[in-house]
Scaffold this motif. Structure first.
Motif, mmCIF file in Angstrom:
data_model
loop_
_atom_site.group_PDB
_atom_site.id
_atom_site.type_symbol
_atom_site.label_atom_id
_atom_site.label_comp_id
_atom_site.label_asym_id
_atom_site.label_seq_id
_atom_site.Cartn_x
_atom_site.Cartn_y
_atom_site.Cartn_z
ATOM 1 N N ALA A 42 16.104 -41.457 -65.711
ATOM 2 C CA ALA A 42 15.660 -40.599 -64.439
ATOM 3 C C ALA A 42 15.939 -39.662 -63.660
ATOM 4 O O ALA A 42 15.890 -39.369 -62.644
ATOM 5 N N THR A 43 17.507 -39.517 -64.487
ATOM 6 C CA THR A 43 18.076 -37.950 -64.116
ATOM 7 C C THR A 43 17.114 -36.549 -64.862
ATOM 8 O O THR A 43 17.278 -35.474 -63.857
ATOM 9 N N THR A 83 25.861 -39.709 -66.722
ATOM 10 C CA THR A 83 24.453 -39.023 -67.316
ATOM 11 C C THR A 83 24.639 -38.102 -68.931
ATOM 12 O O THR A 83 24.895 -38.543 -69.925
ATOM 13 N N THR A 104 19.229 -44.211 -67.892
ATOM 14 C CA THR A 104 19.846 -42.899 -67.099
ATOM 15 C C THR A 104 19.525 -41.463 -67.476
ATOM 16 O O THR A 104 19.356 -40.692 -66.242
ATOM 17 N N SER A 135 22.922 -50.237 -59.816
ATOM 18 C CA SER A 135 22.233 -48.737 -60.469
ATOM 19 C C SER A 135 21.923 -48.289 -59.121
ATOM 20 O O SER A 135 21.995 -48.501 -57.666
ATOM 21 N N ALA A 145 18.774 -45.047 -61.888
ATOM 22 C CA ALA A 145 19.921 -44.718 -62.874
ATOM 23 C C ALA A 145 20.391 -46.040 -63.769
ATOM 24 O O ALA A 145 21.365 -46.065 -62.974
ATOM 25 N N PHE A 158 24.068 -42.635 -61.813
ATOM 26 C CA PHE A 158 23.851 -41.043 -62.350
ATOM 27 C C PHE A 158 24.870 -39.936 -62.999
ATOM 28 O O PHE A 158 24.607 -39.861 -64.260
#
Length: 604
Positions: A224-225, A481, A221, A411, A422, A478
């Motif tokens: 990805a962010t 996160t 996560t 996801s 994410a 997400f």
């Protein structure tokens, strides 16, 4: 002379740098891939909002590709576009623009063209001479996504700190997709460093710190962010800053940190209850509970008055609510100054750390959008966004309610090929449920610092659950996160305390001994032998028989081990009977008086 303690520290630093370096190399490499040189995920909203704000502030970002500079020509209406577009086409031919890069937007009246950089001024002068100023304006930089009204979009439903970083990157490096992501990547590295330092602060253990760092570095996560210009990596970073400051005991700065978290996204403030409880705990040691209650009342009334003023200024509440709460606040302050004047210092402390500094941390990052948009419009949009956050946005294939984050139920895909997804880490998040049963033990061993990341995690989860219950059912993976950094810290601390590490430490000593023998490093061999000798001495001390002095057992112990004592007859002394006066002597014997006189004579 180099000591083993110094060797351990150097190894710790090298391993930490290796873990962080590997994760950051992967993130930077992914963010710079050619297939990601366009908008990814929610960048289609946040990046145009940053570009539009820069334009309103009179600043221009620049995108230069192969010597051509990107220009967005925005018309006031579709009618103006039809009327004046040919002047743009004409200038494009005259100044030898990149015809293959020209885009005519369909969802809003605008065009994107690329002009040789050395001829940009002439191109702009040509437009100025042929198109009325009220019919168009120019925004330099990367092309817009073709979305309805995107040329005016400012993303005021979210706070602005994340867009501030994107704007700063645009000005410093340029309006390129990779450059949009650089601040998030940098904060991703800072986040990992803070996870490492926070875990070490709690445990004073290199191993626990590296465990926490590992889980933060490999979390999908966060990765990805970080490789996309999303707001959530900024939220996670500032939440971790808040946890770091609170763990180290810097209350005022932690108040500023929670304000910065809220200035990125409202979920960044979901850890505020932990700060509030920490301030109450501080009050407990400084003043009695009655004065503490008064301080809380003053804090609540003052906060309510600020909210009432903001709602009134935005046009949502009547002014009477502000006047009523202001009057009650003044009365509470007057009563406190009269009855608890010796606790004014504590009142100032709580107001500063719990209200003033969080507000300062929130407001300062909003100044650019306030200047570009105006205070009242910004405030109206921000307060109105609460209704939007608590509303259902409709069907979405990527929706994932908060409980699905724990097992990666659905996801969120930002991009395919390469896949930027994410995905939450069930091992990490499900462990936080297990940690509920171990945290009292860890608390006793590590102190209150261990409660901070644990409390921030569950406070955030519970407030997401409240959002869902109040109608904000459109949640995505997400969003989790913000939970990852504090979960990583808890993982390192709890695992270190509940796992028997003797198998690992003994094995490491063996490896060190073998390395010393093979490489002929006598210091390593001596260190291992000394460690094992110390261990054997301690074992002998614990197993050696101890001689205790003989201590008579009390009756209860005697009964417990030997049973009740047997009943024995007690010899009694014969009673001496005195003869009564008168009467005849006994037959065949002497009287008692005679016997007594004979005994007296013998004694003499």
């Amino acid at each position: 002379m180099v000591t083993m303690r110094q060797v351990k520290f150097v190894l710790f630093i090298l391993v930490a740098i290796g873990i962080m370096g590997a994760s950051l190399w992967y993130a930077f490499d992914t963010a710079s891939k050619a297939s990601l040189k366009d908008y990814v995920g929610d960048e289609v909203w946040y990046v145009p909002a940053a570009r539009n704000t820069l334009h309103r502030l009179g600043l221009q970002a620049h995108y230069v590709h192969n010597g051509y500079e990107g220009v967005n020509v925005i018309f006031a209406s579709d009618k103006d576009k039809l009327k004046y577009r040919h002047f743009v086409d004409e200038a494009l031919v005259i100044y030898k623009g990149n015809m293959s890069a020209t885009i005519s937007y369909k969802e809003f009246p605008g065009m994107y063209v690329e002009i040789p950089r050395e001829k940009m001024d002439k191109f702009l002068k040509h437009l100025e001479d042929n198109i009325p100023p009220e019919a168009y304006y120019v925004v330099t930089g990367y092309q817009y996504p073709d979305k309805d009204n995107i040329q005016n979009y400012l993303n005021t439903e979210h706070p602005f700190l994340g867009k501030d970083f994107i704007m700063l990157s645009m000005l410093l490096f340029g309006d390129y997709p990779y450059d949009w992501r650089v601040p998030g990547l940098v904060l991703y590295g800072l986040l990992q460093l803070l996870v490492l330092l926070t875990a070490y602060r709690i445990t004073k253990s290199y191993l626990a710190s590296l465990i926490a760092l590992f889980f933060a570095a490999v979390d999908p996560t966060l990765q990805a962010t970080a490789v996309t210009a999303m707001l959530d990596i900024y939220v996670a970073a500032f939440v971790m800053i808040f946890v770091f400051l609170l763990t180290y005991g810097w209350r005022n700065l932690s108040g500023l940190g929670i304000g910065l978290g809220a200035a990125t996204k409202l979920s960044g403030a979901f850890g505020y209850p932990v700060l509030f409880l920490r301030l109450l705990a501080d009050l407990k040691g400084e003043t009695d509970w009655k004065k503490g209650v008064r301080i809380v009342v003053v804090l609540a009334l003052l906060g309510g008055a600020i909210v009432a003023y903001a709602e009134h200024r935005a046009g949502f509440w009547d002014a009477k609510y502000f006047y009523i709460l202001t009057l009650l606040t003044l009365l509470a302050l007057a009563e406190f100054s009269y009855s608890s004047r010796d606790a004014v210092k504590e009142l100032v402390y709580v107001l500063n750390a719990g209200l003033i500094l969080p507000l300062v941390g929130f407001i300062i990052p909003e100044l650019p959008i306030i200047k570009a948009y105006g205070f009242d419009p910004w405030l109206r949009d921000f307060l109105g966004s609460f209704k939007w956050h608590l509303s259902y946005k409709g069907e979405n294939p990527w929706t994932a309610p908060f409980w699905e984050w724990f097992y990666n139920g659905n996801s969120f895909h930002f991009h395919f090929n390469p896949d930027v997804v994410a995905s939450t880490n069930p091992t990490l998040l499900l462990f936080m449920i297990v940690a509920i049963f171990a945290i009292p033990y860890v608390w006793k061993r590590r102190g209150e610092g261990a409660l901070v990341p644990f409390g921030v995690f569950w406070s955030t989860v519970l407030l997401f659950a409240l959002q869902y219950a109040m109608g904000g059912k459109t949640q995505f993976s997400f969003y989790a996160t913000a939970l990852v950094p504090e979960a990583a810290v808890v993982m390192g601390v709890v695992v270190y305390d509940i796992v028997n590490w003797e198998a690992f430490t003994d094995s490491l000593l063996d490896y060190l001994y073998w390395l010393g023998r093979i490489c002929r490093i006598g210091r390593f061999v001596d260190y291992v032998e000394n460690k094992r000798a110390e261990k054997e001495e301690k074992a002998e001390e614990t197993t050696a028989p101890t001689i205790l002095p003989s201590i008579p057992l009390p009756p209860t112990v005697y009964v417990q081990y030997h049973g009740l004592p047997k009943k024995r007859a007690v010899e009694r002394e014969a009673k001496r009977r005195e003869p009564k006066p008168g009467g005849l002597p006994r037959k065949g014997g002497k009287s008692e008086s005679e016997k007594a006189s004979e005994e007296d004579e013998e004694n003499l």
